[in-house]
Structures are given as structure tokens and as C-alpha cells.
Design a protein around this motif. Structure first.
Motif, PDB file in Angstrom:
ATOM      1  N   ILE A  56     -40.900  35.117  14.553  1.00  0.00           N
ATOM      2  CA  ILE A  56     -40.325  34.614  13.254  1.00  0.00           C
ATOM      3  C   ILE A  56     -40.146  35.683  12.386  1.00  0.00           C
ATOM      4  O   ILE A  56     -40.503  35.882  11.450  1.00  0.00           O
ATOM      5  CB  ILE A  56     -41.565  33.352  12.863  1.00  0.00           C
ATOM      6  N   LEU A  81     -36.156  37.507  10.927  1.00  0.00           N
ATOM      7  CA  LEU A  81     -34.874  37.099  10.273  1.00  0.00           C
ATOM      8  C   LEU A  81     -34.166  35.894  11.107  1.00  0.00           C
ATOM      9  O   LEU A  81     -33.828  34.996  10.411  1.00  0.00           O
ATOM     10  CB  LEU A  81     -33.710  38.146  10.370  1.00  0.00           C
ATOM     11  N   ILE A  82     -33.881  35.961  12.282  1.00  0.00           N
ATOM     12  CA  ILE A  82     -33.231  35.100  13.111  1.00  0.00           C
ATOM     13  C   ILE A  82     -33.935  33.855  13.364  1.00  0.00           C
ATOM     14  O   ILE A  82     -33.560  32.617  13.214  1.00  0.00           O
ATOM     15  CB  ILE A  82     -32.796  35.718  14.417  1.00  0.00           C
ATOM     16  N   ARG A 126     -47.072  38.921  16.972  1.00  0.00           N
ATOM     17  CA  ARG A 126     -48.165  39.605  17.165  1.00  0.00           C
ATOM     18  C   ARG A 126     -48.906  39.968  15.887  1.00  0.00           C
ATOM     19  O   ARG A 126     -50.178  40.468  16.240  1.00  0.00           O
ATOM     20  CB  ARG A 126     -47.564  41.233  17.957  1.00  0.00           C
ATOM     21  N   HIS A 145     -47.833  38.723   9.404  1.00  0.00           N
ATOM     22  CA  HIS A 145     -46.329  38.254   9.196  1.00  0.00           C
ATOM     23  C   HIS A 145     -46.438  36.787   9.465  1.00  0.00           C
ATOM     24  O   HIS A 145     -45.688  36.032   8.922  1.00  0.00           O
ATOM     25  CB  HIS A 145     -45.646  38.770  10.661  1.00  0.00           C
ATOM     26  N   ALA A 176     -37.134  34.480  20.156  1.00  0.00           N
ATOM     27  CA  ALA A 176     -36.365  35.308  18.886  1.00  0.00           C
ATOM     28  C   ALA A 176     -36.789  36.652  18.797  1.00  0.00           C
ATOM     29  O   ALA A 176     -37.197  37.179  17.851  1.00  0.00           O
ATOM     30  CB  ALA A 176     -36.446  34.653  17.757  1.00  0.00           C
ATOM     31  N   VAL A 177     -37.701  37.391  19.798  1.00  0.00           N
ATOM     32  CA  VAL A 177     -38.121  38.854  19.788  1.00  0.00           C
ATOM     33  C   VAL A 177     -36.766  39.366  20.360  1.00  0.00           C
ATOM     34  O   VAL A 177     -35.994  39.109  20.756  1.00  0.00           O
ATOM     35  CB  VAL A 177     -39.431  38.744  20.694  1.00  0.00           C
ATOM     36  N   VAL A 205     -32.285  33.726  21.402  1.00  0.00           N
ATOM     37  CA  VAL A 205     -31.291  34.098  20.222  1.00  0.00           C
ATOM     38  C   VAL A 205     -30.737  35.668  20.735  1.00  0.00           C
ATOM     39  O   VAL A 205     -30.141  36.270  19.890  1.00  0.00           O
ATOM     40  CB  VAL A 205     -31.873  33.880  19.086  1.00  0.00           C
ATOM     41  N   SER A 252     -28.975  39.189  21.438  1.00  0.00           N
ATOM     42  CA  SER A 252     -27.831  39.632  21.341  1.00  0.00           C
ATOM     43  C   SER A 252     -27.250  40.231  22.759  1.00  0.00           C
ATOM     44  O   SER A 252     -25.801  40.485  22.564  1.00  0.00           O
ATOM     45  CB  SER A 252     -27.645  40.932  20.349  1.00  0.00           C
ATOM     46  N   ALA A 299     -24.566  35.648  14.079  1.00  0.00           N
ATOM     47  CA  ALA A 299     -24.854  35.581  12.274  1.00  0.00           C
ATOM     48  C   ALA A 299     -26.112  36.559  12.010  1.00  0.00           C
ATOM     49  O   ALA A 299     -26.871  36.705  13.112  1.00  0.00           O
ATOM     50  CB  ALA A 299     -25.155  34.154  12.121  1.00  0.00           C
ATOM     51  N   GLY A 326     -37.249  40.602   9.655  1.00  0.00           N
ATOM     52  CA  GLY A 326     -38.611  40.130   9.150  1.00  0.00           C
ATOM     53  C   GLY A 326     -38.227  38.637   8.611  1.00  0.00           C
ATOM     54  O   GLY A 326     -37.299  38.463   8.039  1.00  0.00           O
TER      55      GLY A 326
HETATM   56  P1  NAP Z   1     -36.807  40.656  13.539  1.00  0.00           P
HETATM   57  O1  NAP Z   1     -36.420  40.062  11.908  1.00  0.00           O
HETATM   58  O2  NAP Z   1     -37.491  41.943  13.569  1.00  0.00           O
HETATM   59  O3  NAP Z   1     -37.840  39.638  14.132  1.00  0.00           O
HETATM   60  C1  NAP Z   1     -38.136  39.876  15.457  1.00  0.00           C
HETATM   61  C2  NAP Z   1     -39.587  39.024  15.580  1.00  0.00           C
HETATM   62  O4  NAP Z   1     -39.957  39.615  16.912  1.00  0.00           O
HETATM   63  C3  NAP Z   1     -40.607  39.627  14.688  1.00  0.00           C
HETATM   64  O5  NAP Z   1     -40.961  38.226  14.075  1.00  0.00           O
HETATM   65  C4  NAP Z   1     -41.763  40.292  15.361  1.00  0.00           C
HETATM   66  O6  NAP Z   1     -42.896  39.770  14.757  1.00  0.00           O
HETATM   67  C5  NAP Z   1     -41.500  39.844  16.676  1.00  0.00           C
HETATM   68  N1  NAP Z   1     -41.580  41.012  17.814  1.00  0.00           N
HETATM   69  C6  NAP Z   1     -41.009  42.178  17.788  1.00  0.00           C
HETATM   70  N2  NAP Z   1     -41.254  43.009  18.628  1.00  0.00           N
HETATM   71  C7  NAP Z   1     -41.862  42.219  19.528  1.00  0.00           C
HETATM   72  C8  NAP Z   1     -42.575  42.313  20.804  1.00  0.00           C
HETATM   73  N3  NAP Z   1     -42.443  43.424  21.346  1.00  0.00           N
HETATM   74  N4  NAP Z   1     -43.214  41.541  21.422  1.00  0.00           N
HETATM   75  C9  NAP Z   1     -43.180  40.149  20.868  1.00  0.00           C
HETATM   76  N5  NAP Z   1     -42.852  39.964  19.527  1.00  0.00           N
HETATM   77  C10 NAP Z   1     -42.210  40.967  18.971  1.00  0.00           C
HETATM   78  O7  NAP Z   1     -35.509  40.634  14.282  1.00  0.00           O
HETATM   79  P2  NAP Z   1     -34.386  39.620  14.519  1.00  0.00           P
HETATM   80  O8  NAP Z   1     -33.265  40.290  13.625  1.00  0.00           O
HETATM   81  O9  NAP Z   1     -34.893  38.256  13.995  1.00  0.00           O
HETATM   82  O10 NAP Z   1     -33.862  39.536  15.951  1.00  0.00           O
HETATM   83  C11 NAP Z   1     -34.634  38.634  16.637  1.00  0.00           C
HETATM   84  C12 NAP Z   1     -33.706  38.412  17.939  1.00  0.00           C
HETATM   85  O11 NAP Z   1     -32.381  37.966  17.586  1.00  0.00           O
HETATM   86  C13 NAP Z   1     -33.352  39.926  18.887  1.00  0.00           C
HETATM   87  O12 NAP Z   1     -33.393  39.420  20.170  1.00  0.00           O
HETATM   88  C14 NAP Z   1     -31.947  40.137  18.457  1.00  0.00           C
HETATM   89  O13 NAP Z   1     -31.154  40.691  19.471  1.00  0.00           O
HETATM   90  C15 NAP Z   1     -31.182  38.720  17.975  1.00  0.00           C
HETATM   91  N6  NAP Z   1     -30.116  38.735  17.096  1.00  0.00           N
HETATM   92  C16 NAP Z   1     -30.275  39.391  15.807  1.00  0.00           C
HETATM   93  C17 NAP Z   1     -29.219  39.400  15.067  1.00  0.00           C
HETATM   94  C18 NAP Z   1     -29.315  40.237  13.620  1.00  0.00           C
HETATM   95  O14 NAP Z   1     -28.322  40.513  13.194  1.00  0.00           O
HETATM   96  N7  NAP Z   1     -30.490  40.553  13.271  1.00  0.00           N
HETATM   97  C19 NAP Z   1     -28.012  38.340  15.201  1.00  0.00           C
HETATM   98  C20 NAP Z   1     -28.165  37.755  16.518  1.00  0.00           C
HETATM   99  C21 NAP Z   1     -29.235  37.836  17.283  1.00  0.00           C
HETATM  100  P3  NAP Z   1     -44.198  40.660  14.988  1.00  0.00           P
HETATM  101  O15 NAP Z   1     -43.831  41.893  14.543  1.00  0.00           O
HETATM  102  O16 NAP Z   1     -45.108  39.810  13.921  1.00  0.00           O
HETATM  103  O17 NAP Z   1     -44.860  40.367  16.354  1.00  0.00           O
END
Ligand code: NAP
Length: 284
Positions: free
Chosen positions: A10, A12-13, A35, A39, A69-70, A95, A97, A124, A130
Motif C-alpha cells: 500500500i 504510492l500506486i 511488511r 506503514h 503493488a509491490v 501494477v 512497470s 501514472a 509510500g
Molecule cells: P512504493 O510507494 O514504494 O510502495 C511499494 C509497497 O510495496 C510499499 O507499501 C511496501 O510496503 C511494499 N513492499 C516494498 N518492498 C516489498 C517487498 N520486498 N516485499 C513485499 N512488499 C514490499 O512503490 P510504488 O511506486 O507504489 O510502486 C509499486 C509498484 O507499482 C511497482 O511494481 C512499480 O513498478 C509500479 N509502478 C510504479 C509507478 C511509479 O511511478 N511509482 C508507476 C506505475 C507502476 P512495506 O515496506 O511496508 O512492505
């Protein structure tokens, strides 16, 4: 309407999707999985999720829709845990990339449950990470690419399409391969270049002074180098072939520009810049 939506990761995405669906009253209950309990607690405090679990099995067992969405490098074990618990009518989407490696991981881990899996990618985002950075409007008017597989159940694809429409997005389908080629060019290459450019400057002896004089252009160009390093590490390695093709192509072009500057080839430089300006003005 989704009764129970489980969002694994949970940030950004995932957080922005939860917010958008809650605002649209398209979901009754959002359960967040992650995890780090701090958060997850914050996600509930902010109203992004209604409850949380640290166990995927507990959260996903009775969910109607599960969104993974990890970071892409962390998806496989998540799919493996889901495979053991999801019910027959549940729909799973992601979700990530990158689609090729995520689909490969899902095929192996979800195995006979693959029909419920709809690979997806919202086009997007921001450079922030976070749940604190999440906001309900992120997907308004933006595109989401779905890359359904031969095995994917049509009803599952419809469910995920409706979910993204409710979040304000337009939905488009592409093949897995085409998605990865297009995104290598338009997103993964620019991120690789932005990180490298900032690092090149940061390694220079006089970098403090250089950054002091950085104006709007530099800041615009390098904003994406503030993105999460782990996430982009995973993306580069998981879309290796398509990204390498683009990096090689770009290296060739930058070498040609270097030679033109060395040789004071004014015609080449001006033509290149004019072509690029026209392409950007017409398409962006
Ligand atoms: P984010 O804000 O860092 O969120 C990632 C989430 O995944 C966090 O809630 C984190 O929570 C959890 N996480 C991180 N590492 C993990 C692991 N090893 N095992 C289990 N949970 C884990 O990242 P985000 O930008 O939302 O991106 C998430 C996904 O969306 C990615 O696959 C990315 O490729 C895709 N995406 C990103 C964008 C972008 O611009 N940011 C755009 C489109 C798609 P905890 O640390 O509490 O576990």
C-alpha cells in the motif's frame, strides 16, 4: 462494486488506487498488506485502508479483487502465497512497470490459478513513494495498460477494467512484449539516463557548486532521479533486453552528437535539435 479489495503493497500506486476507489464508492472494504506494521497503521489512519494484515493468506482468502503493488522483483513470492489461498471467483491483478518477467513469475507461481490473473500497469506515478504520497486523483484521465494472457478469464479482465474506470483511468490492452518495448523507450530509458546524469555530476569534484547553479531545466529533466532506487533497480533488471536495446540505440545517437560537436558539424546539430523539438511539440 468490489466487496473486499486486498492491496498488497500500500504505497504510492496501491494507496492511490484505494483512495480513488473509495472516493468513487466502488469498494466496501480495503484491506492492506505489507511488511512494516507502521506503514500499514498509517494507511488505516489516513483512511486509505479499512484494515490491515501482515499475512497475505489472512487478507486475501476472502477478497474479491487482489492488487499486487509491490516492486516487480518482489512479486513472485506474493503470487506463490496467493496461489494457495485465493477462492475460485477471486481476481488478481498487478501494477508492475514491467510485464514479461511478472507474467513469467505469475505463470510459475499461480500455476493452475492463472486464469484469474490480469496483468496491468497504470501509466501514472510520481517520484514519491509510500502511502503518504498517495492521492485519489493520480489516475484521473491517465492510461492503464492491461496485458491479458491467453489463459486469462474474460470476466476477470472485465472486472479489472471496471475497477480502473472507477478510478478515473482509460484502459488499453497491449501484448506483454509490446508493453515492455514501449515502456523501455518512454519510461525505463529516461529513468536510467536521469539517474546517470545526476550521478555523473555528483561524482565531479566541484559538484556542490554545480548543483547550486542548477536551474529549472536541470530540475525538470532530473526530477525522476528522485524515484525509489530499489523500484528502478528491479525495473531495469526485469526489462533487461528491451532496455539494453534502447540504451544501445541512445548511446549510438549520443556518440554521433559528441562527434558532431567535436567536428563543429553545425548542420548535424541543428537538424537533430530541430527534429527533436518538432517531435516533442507535436507529441507531448
Ligand atoms: P512504493 O510507494 O514504494 O510502495 C511499494 C509497497 O510495496 C510499499 O507499501 C511496501 O510496503 C511494499 N513492499 C516494498 N518492498 C516489498 C517487498 N520486498 N516485499 C513485499 N512488499 C514490499 O512503490 P510504488 O511506486 O507504489 O510502486 C509499486 C509498484 O507499482 C511497482 O511494481 C512499480 O513498478 C509500479 N509502478 C510504479 C509507478 C511509479 O511511478 N511509482 C508507476 C506505475 C507502476 P512495506 O515496506 O511496508 O512492505
Amino acid at each position: 462494486m468490489i466487496n473486499k479489495l486486498c492491496i498488497i503493497g500500500i504505497g504510492l500506486i496501491g494507496g492511490s488506487l484505494a483512495r480513488a476507489l473509495k472516493e468513487a464508492e466502488f469498494v466496501k472494504h480495503v484491506v492492506a498488506v505489507g511488511r512494516d506494521v507502521a506503514h500499514l497503521e498509517r494507511a488505516v489512519e489516513l483512511g486509505v485502508a479499512d484494515s490491515f494484515e501482515t499475512s497475505i493468506s489472512l487478507a486475501a482468502a476472502d477478497a474479491d479483487v487482489i492488487v499486487v503493488a509491490v516492486p516487480v522483483g518482489a512479486m513472485k513470492p506474493v503470487f506463490a502465497e496467493l496461489s494457495a489461498v485465493i477462492n475460485a471467483d477471486a481476481v488478481v491483478t498487478d501494477v508492475g512497470s514491467v510485464k514479461g518477467n511478472v507474467v513469467r513469475d505469475a505463470r510459475e507461481a499461480l500455476a493452475d490459478k492463472l486464469a484469474c490473473f490480469v496483468p496491468g500497469h497504470p501509466i501514472a506515478g510520481t517520484e514519491k513513494s509510500g502511502v503518504e504520497a498517495s492521492f485519489a486523483e493520480l489516475y484521473q484521465g491517465q492510461r492503464v495498460i492491461l496485458t491479458p494472457l491467453e489463459e486469462t478469464n474474460t470476466t476477470a479482465t472485465q472486472t479489472i477494467t471496471q475497477m480502473w474506470h472507477a478510478a478515473g483511468a482509460e484502459v488499453q490492452s497491449l501484448s506483454v512484449e509490446h508493453h515492455d518495448e514501449v515502456l523501455a523507450a518512454t519510461s525505463h530509458l529516461p529513468h536510467a539516463i536521469a539517474y546517470t546524469l545526476v550521478d555523473t555530476l555528483a561524482q565531479m569534484h566541484e559538484h556542490r557548486e554545480i548543483f547550486q547553479f542548477a536551474a529549472g531545466g536541470f530540475k525538470d529533466f532530473t526530477r525522476i532521479a528522485s524515484s525509489d532506487p530499489q523500484m528502478w533497480h528491479d525495473i531495469c533488471l526485469n526489462n533487461r533486453d528491451a532496455l539494453l536495446e534502447m540504451l544501445n540505440r541512445f548511446s549510438k545517437d549520443i556518440n554521433q552528437l559528441t562527434a558532431a560537436i567535436e567536428n563543429e558539424d553545425s548542420d548535424f546539430i541543428l537538424k537533430l535539435f530541430k527534429r527533436a523539438k518538432t517531435a516533442r511539440d507535436q507529441n507531448c
